[in-house]
Design a protein around this motif. Structure first.
Motif, PDB file in Angstrom:
ATOM      1  N   GLY A  18      28.215  29.038  78.655  1.00  0.00           N
ATOM      2  CA  GLY A  18      27.277  27.926  78.533  1.00  0.00           C
ATOM      3  C   GLY A  18      27.861  26.692  79.177  1.00  0.00           C
ATOM      4  N   HIS A  19      27.086  25.613  79.205  1.00  0.00           N
ATOM      5  CA  HIS A  19      27.514  24.420  79.926  1.00  0.00           C
ATOM      6  C   HIS A  19      28.405  23.500  79.110  1.00  0.00           C
ATOM      7  CE1 HIS A  19      25.519  24.656  83.816  1.00  0.00           C
ATOM      8  NE2 HIS A  19      24.713  25.469  83.179  1.00  0.00           N
ATOM      9  N   HIS A  20      28.356  23.600  77.823  1.00  0.00           N
ATOM     10  CA  HIS A  20      29.231  22.736  77.041  1.00  0.00           C
ATOM     11  C   HIS A  20      30.675  23.153  77.249  1.00  0.00           C
ATOM     12  CE1 HIS A  20      30.906  20.409  73.761  1.00  0.00           C
ATOM     13  NE2 HIS A  20      29.755  19.777  73.667  1.00  0.00           N
ATOM     14  N   ILE A  21      31.538  22.180  77.470  1.00  0.00           N
ATOM     15  CA  ILE A  21      32.927  22.485  77.807  1.00  0.00           C
ATOM     16  C   ILE A  21      33.629  23.272  76.700  1.00  0.00           C
ATOM     17  CG2 ILE A  21      33.865  20.323  76.871  1.00  0.00           C
ATOM     18  CD1 ILE A  21      34.952  22.033  80.159  1.00  0.00           C
ATOM     19  N   ALA A  22      33.159  23.123  75.462  1.00  0.00           N
ATOM     20  CA  ALA A  22      33.771  23.831  74.337  1.00  0.00           C
ATOM     21  C   ALA A  22      32.955  25.038  73.883  1.00  0.00           C
ATOM     22  CB  ALA A  22      33.968  22.869  73.161  1.00  0.00           C
ATOM     23  N   ALA A  23      31.976  25.458  74.662  1.00  0.00           N
ATOM     24  CA  ALA A  23      31.096  26.552  74.241  1.00  0.00           C
ATOM     25  C   ALA A  23      31.871  27.818  73.911  1.00  0.00           C
ATOM     26  CB  ALA A  23      30.063  26.839  75.327  1.00  0.00           C
ATOM     27  N   LEU A 340      28.636   8.177  86.754  1.00  0.00           N
ATOM     28  CA  LEU A 340      29.453   8.093  85.544  1.00  0.00           C
ATOM     29  C   LEU A 340      30.037   6.698  85.339  1.00  0.00           C
ATOM     30  CD1 LEU A 340      31.258  11.545  85.777  1.00  0.00           C
ATOM     31  CD2 LEU A 340      29.386  10.900  84.256  1.00  0.00           C
ATOM     32  N   THR A 341      30.359   6.025  86.419  1.00  0.00           N
ATOM     33  CA  THR A 341      30.858   4.660  86.304  1.00  0.00           C
ATOM     34  C   THR A 341      29.770   3.746  85.743  1.00  0.00           C
ATOM     35  OG1 THR A 341      32.378   5.011  88.161  1.00  0.00           O
ATOM     36  CG2 THR A 341      31.876   2.731  87.568  1.00  0.00           C
ATOM     37  N   GLU A 342      28.536   3.919  86.220  1.00  0.00           N
ATOM     38  CA  GLU A 342      27.412   3.130  85.706  1.00  0.00           C
ATOM     39  C   GLU A 342      27.162   3.446  84.236  1.00  0.00           C
ATOM     40  OE1 GLU A 342      24.115   4.020  88.215  1.00  0.00           O
ATOM     41  OE2 GLU A 342      24.962   2.997  89.976  1.00  0.00           O
ATOM     42  N   GLN A 353      35.072   8.464  74.580  1.00  0.00           N
ATOM     43  CA  GLN A 353      33.632   8.577  74.337  1.00  0.00           C
ATOM     44  C   GLN A 353      32.893   9.089  75.570  1.00  0.00           C
ATOM     45  OE1 GLN A 353      32.955   4.507  73.130  1.00  0.00           O
ATOM     46  NE2 GLN A 353      32.874   5.039  70.941  1.00  0.00           N
ATOM     47  N   LEU A 354      33.286   8.607  76.745  1.00  0.00           N
ATOM     48  CA  LEU A 354      32.648   9.065  77.969  1.00  0.00           C
ATOM     49  C   LEU A 354      32.957  10.539  78.219  1.00  0.00           C
ATOM     50  CD1 LEU A 354      30.931   8.366  80.432  1.00  0.00           C
ATOM     51  CD2 LEU A 354      33.022   7.624  81.607  1.00  0.00           C
ATOM     52  N   GLY A 355      34.203  10.943  77.975  1.00  0.00           N
ATOM     53  CA  GLY A 355      34.564  12.354  78.130  1.00  0.00           C
ATOM     54  C   GLY A 355      33.780  13.238  77.187  1.00  0.00           C
ATOM     55  N   ARG A 356      33.603  12.777  75.962  1.00  0.00           N
ATOM     56  CA  ARG A 356      32.822  13.550  74.982  1.00  0.00           C
ATOM     57  C   ARG A 356      31.338  13.559  75.365  1.00  0.00           C
ATOM     58  NH1 ARG A 356      30.890  12.930  69.413  1.00  0.00           N
ATOM     59  NH2 ARG A 356      31.563  14.722  68.172  1.00  0.00           N
ATOM     60  N   ARG A 357      30.882  12.444  75.929  1.00  0.00           N
ATOM     61  CA  ARG A 357      29.478  12.321  76.301  1.00  0.00           C
ATOM     62  C   ARG A 357      29.084  13.343  77.373  1.00  0.00           C
ATOM     63  NH1 ARG A 357      25.751   8.041  76.548  1.00  0.00           N
ATOM     64  NH2 ARG A 357      23.831   8.855  77.474  1.00  0.00           N
ATOM     65  N   ILE A 358      29.974  13.605  78.316  1.00  0.00           N
ATOM     66  CA  ILE A 358      29.640  14.510  79.412  1.00  0.00           C
ATOM     67  C   ILE A 358      30.056  15.950  79.142  1.00  0.00           C
ATOM     68  CG2 ILE A 358      29.844  12.650  81.094  1.00  0.00           C
ATOM     69  CD1 ILE A 358      32.521  14.023  81.967  1.00  0.00           C
ATOM     70  N   ALA A 359      30.588  16.211  77.942  1.00  0.00           N
ATOM     71  CA  ALA A 359      31.101  17.554  77.639  1.00  0.00           C
ATOM     72  C   ALA A 359      30.019  18.624  77.671  1.00  0.00           C
ATOM     73  CB  ALA A 359      31.783  17.553  76.260  1.00  0.00           C
ATOM     74  N   GLY A 360      28.765  18.217  77.488  1.00  0.00           N
ATOM     75  CA  GLY A 360      27.675  19.188  77.514  1.00  0.00           C
ATOM     76  C   GLY A 360      27.006  19.267  78.869  1.00  0.00           C
ATOM     77  N   ARG A 362      27.547  17.207  81.638  1.00  0.00           N
ATOM     78  CA  ARG A 362      28.315  16.723  82.779  1.00  0.00           C
ATOM     79  C   ARG A 362      27.566  15.652  83.575  1.00  0.00           C
ATOM     80  NH1 ARG A 362      28.146  21.853  83.460  1.00  0.00           N
ATOM     81  NH2 ARG A 362      27.442  21.761  85.629  1.00  0.00           N
ATOM     82  N   GLY A 363      26.887  14.760  82.872  1.00  0.00           N
ATOM     83  CA  GLY A 363      26.208  13.655  83.529  1.00  0.00           C
ATOM     84  C   GLY A 363      24.741  13.882  83.791  1.00  0.00           C
ATOM     85  N   HIS A 364      24.243  15.086  83.536  1.00  0.00           N
ATOM     86  CA  HIS A 364      22.811  15.338  83.674  1.00  0.00           C
ATOM     87  C   HIS A 364      22.051  14.742  82.487  1.00  0.00           C
ATOM     88  CE1 HIS A 364      24.369  18.502  86.405  1.00  0.00           C
ATOM     89  NE2 HIS A 364      23.247  18.289  87.060  1.00  0.00           N
ATOM     90  N   HIS A 365      20.760  14.534  82.684  1.00  0.00           N
ATOM     91  CA  HIS A 365      19.908  13.991  81.627  1.00  0.00           C
ATOM     92  C   HIS A 365      19.900  14.963  80.442  1.00  0.00           C
ATOM     93  CE1 HIS A 365      16.909  11.535  79.841  1.00  0.00           C
ATOM     94  NE2 HIS A 365      15.895  12.359  80.031  1.00  0.00           N
ATOM     95  N   SER A 366      20.120  14.443  79.243  1.00  0.00           N
ATOM     96  CA  SER A 366      20.192  15.286  78.045  1.00  0.00           C
ATOM     97  C   SER A 366      18.921  15.149  77.226  1.00  0.00           C
ATOM     98  CB  SER A 366      21.401  14.894  77.183  1.00  0.00           C
ATOM     99  OG  SER A 366      22.606  15.183  77.855  1.00  0.00           O
ATOM    100  N   LEU A 367      18.359  16.280  76.819  1.00  0.00           N
ATOM    101  CA  LEU A 367      17.169  16.324  75.975  1.00  0.00           C
ATOM    102  C   LEU A 367      17.513  17.116  74.724  1.00  0.00           C
ATOM    103  CD1 LEU A 367      14.411  17.099  78.653  1.00  0.00           C
ATOM    104  CD2 LEU A 367      15.111  14.877  77.743  1.00  0.00           C
ATOM    105  N   ILE A 368      17.577  16.422  73.598  1.00  0.00           N
ATOM    106  CA  ILE A 368      17.939  17.050  72.329  1.00  0.00           C
ATOM    107  C   ILE A 368      16.815  16.761  71.351  1.00  0.00           C
ATOM    108  CG2 ILE A 368      19.658  17.137  70.486  1.00  0.00           C
ATOM    109  CD1 ILE A 368      21.701  16.028  72.527  1.00  0.00           C
ATOM    110  N   GLY A 369      16.043  17.790  70.999  1.00  0.00           N
ATOM    111  CA  GLY A 369      14.899  17.545  70.128  1.00  0.00           C
ATOM    112  C   GLY A 369      14.032  18.769  69.947  1.00  0.00           C
ATOM    113  N   THR A 370      12.794  18.540  69.552  1.00  0.00           N
ATOM    114  CA  THR A 370      11.847  19.620  69.302  1.00  0.00           C
ATOM    115  C   THR A 370      11.240  20.081  70.624  1.00  0.00           C
ATOM    116  OG1 THR A 370       9.941  18.154  69.093  1.00  0.00           O
ATOM    117  CG2 THR A 370      11.264  18.544  67.093  1.00  0.00           C
ATOM    118  N   PRO A 371      10.604  21.268  70.622  1.00  0.00           N
ATOM    119  CA  PRO A 371       9.927  21.717  71.843  1.00  0.00           C
ATOM    120  C   PRO A 371       8.907  20.709  72.358  1.00  0.00           C
ATOM    121  CG  PRO A 371      10.105  23.529  70.296  1.00  0.00           C
ATOM    122  CD  PRO A 371      10.579  22.307  69.568  1.00  0.00           C
TER     123      PRO A 371
END
Length: 442
Positions: A18-23, A340-342, A353-360, A362-371
């Motif tokens: 998977g894409h998460h660095i710790a998957a 990432l700088t922005e 925090q930035l390293g943890r933020r991109i762990a899933g 990697r800078g792409h738009h994240s969508l976490i929620g219901t269908p």
């Protein structure tokens, strides 16, 4: 094509575990990245959901630093070998792979993708990249990475040669006439005889023109040079955009470059990456995501960040301090470095925090929620001309992709935004791209 007729495209971006660095540390994930069964299951899930394609990235160098021993990103399948295996257990879904123009030769690439296209019945796609990992150079007789401008100059000519080789034969060159003994018509053979700045290639290719004319060409560069190359040569562009406004600006800019190359807007599909975590409620989705976040060691997140910024060693900077000012790398991912700088500046994130933020994602738009929430966002980007489709990243395979396939895709289908059945057999047909004429045989 009218807005009512437009339907979005979906790619499934497969990465071991998977894409998460710790998957790989999660109990629902196979910890061995060379476990073929996870790829097999993911490809079958994506095909059952009628995705346009699966996509596999690549690098021709292993990560061997101290942090690499805490991730599963040091070993992985050679992608064309993997996709050839997956072509045998799928029937319709497209098969797209990264292959670098910096450390390959055009004849090899043309032959391998043409072969995959024949093996799969017209489903191959080539993600043309110039390599952002400087370590790749040391595996190919070089003391340093090829400079950015030279890499793109080489890539442009590389594409020209590959395309010419793919057009070595007319569509009907091979007559296979057993009675007369004629195997092919010599008048329908083109010997390339390319002599350029970077390559000398005679040809012809020893593979017939492929079932979809040529494999689909994909690119992922978002720098100025990368955008211009994409406008000239790409048929699909993968990109990382963090907001609708930025996606719209990128979309308008890239589509606006096409006319000078004699291309129409429908000849290039733009598919931003989206990192998706689905839950029955938003709270459930966030709880799923946090399970992975809790497995991230701060040093690992920061090491991933350093690589994405252009292979900078950030280990000497305090974890609770800000992202240090770094020179714009000439040889790394310039567009990702800017993104990432922005992000760090706009949200005032510490290094950890930035390293943890991109762990899933990697800078792409994240969508976490219901269908419904996720479909709302995808629809807004699609109808707002920020995307023609999406390259979907999930935290873990195969279950994360199964969540998207069984929950988000049906919601998109209910809205008339995504197909319920394949209407063609080739990747070009899925994407709505025209069959390419052979310029040597008009």
């Amino acid at each position: 094509m009218s807005q009512a007729q437009r339907q979005l495209s979906l790619g499934a971006f497969l990465m071991a575990g998977g894409h998460h660095i710790a998957a790989w540390r999660h109990p629902d994930v196979a910890s061995d990245p060379l476990d073929f069964s996870q790829y097999k299951r993911a490809a079958q899930i994506a095909e059952a959901a009628r995705f346009d394609a699966i996509f596999v990235a690549d690098s021709v160098a292993a990560s061997t630093d101290a942090i690499a021993s805490h991730t599963s990103r040091s070993v992985y399948f050679e992608p064309l070998t993997l996709l050839s295996a997956l072509s045998a257990i799928t029937e319709r879904i497209g098969l797209v792979s990264t292959v670098t123009t910096s450390y390959n030769e055009p004849y090899h690439v043309a032959r391998k993708f043409a072969s995959l296209d024949h093996l799969s019945g017209g489903r191959a796609g080539w993600n043309l990249v110039t390599s952002d990992a400087a370590a790749e150079a040391f595996n190919f007789g070089r003391d340093a990475h090829i400079p950015h401008a030279e890499r793109y100059s080489r890539a442009r000519e590389f594409h020209q040669v590959v395309r010419g080789l793919w057009d070595s034969w007319a569509d009907d060159a091979f007559v296979h006439d057993q009675a007369s003994g004629q195997f092919y018509d010599p008048a329908k053979l083109k010997v390339l005889n390319h002599h350029g700045e970077h390559f000398r290639v005679q040809g012809p290719l020893n593979v017939a023109r492929s079932p979809q004319g040529r494999p689909v060409v994909v690119q992922a560069g978002s720098s100025e040079t990368g955008r211009e190359l994409a406008a000239e040569t790409a048929e699909v562009v993968f990109t990382a955009q963090t907001s609708l406004a930025k996606a719209q600006a990128f979309y308008a800019d890239l589509k606006g470059r096409l006319a000078k190359y004699g291309r129409g807007e429908d000849e290039l599909k733009i598919m931003p990456g989206v990192f998706v975590v689905v839950g029955a409620s938003e709270a459930e989705a966030r709880e799923k995501f946090e399970q992975f976040q809790e497995l991230v060691e701060p040093e690992v997140g920061v090491a991933l960040l350093g690589r994405m910024l252009g292979n900078f060693d950030l280990s000497g900077y305090p974890l609770d301090g800000p992202l240090p000012e770094l020179p714009l790398t000439e040889n790394g991912q310039q567009s990702r470095q800017r993104l990432l700088t922005e992000l760090a500046g706009s949200e005032q994130l510490t290094l950890a925090q930035l390293g943890r933020r991109i762990a899933g994602g990697r800078g792409h738009h994240s969508l976490i929620g219901t269908p419904t929430q996720i479909a709302d966002e995808l629809q807004a980007w699609f109808e707002g001309r920020g995307a023609d489709g999406f390259n979907v990243l999930v935290p873990h395979l195969p279950l994360g992709l199964e969540d998207v396939a069984t929950q988000v895709v049906p919601e998109l289908q209910r809205r008339g935004l995504f197909r319920t059945e394949y209407r063609g057999r080739t990747l070009r047909e899925h994407l709505g791209l025209p069959y390419p004429r052979n310029p040597f045989f008009t």
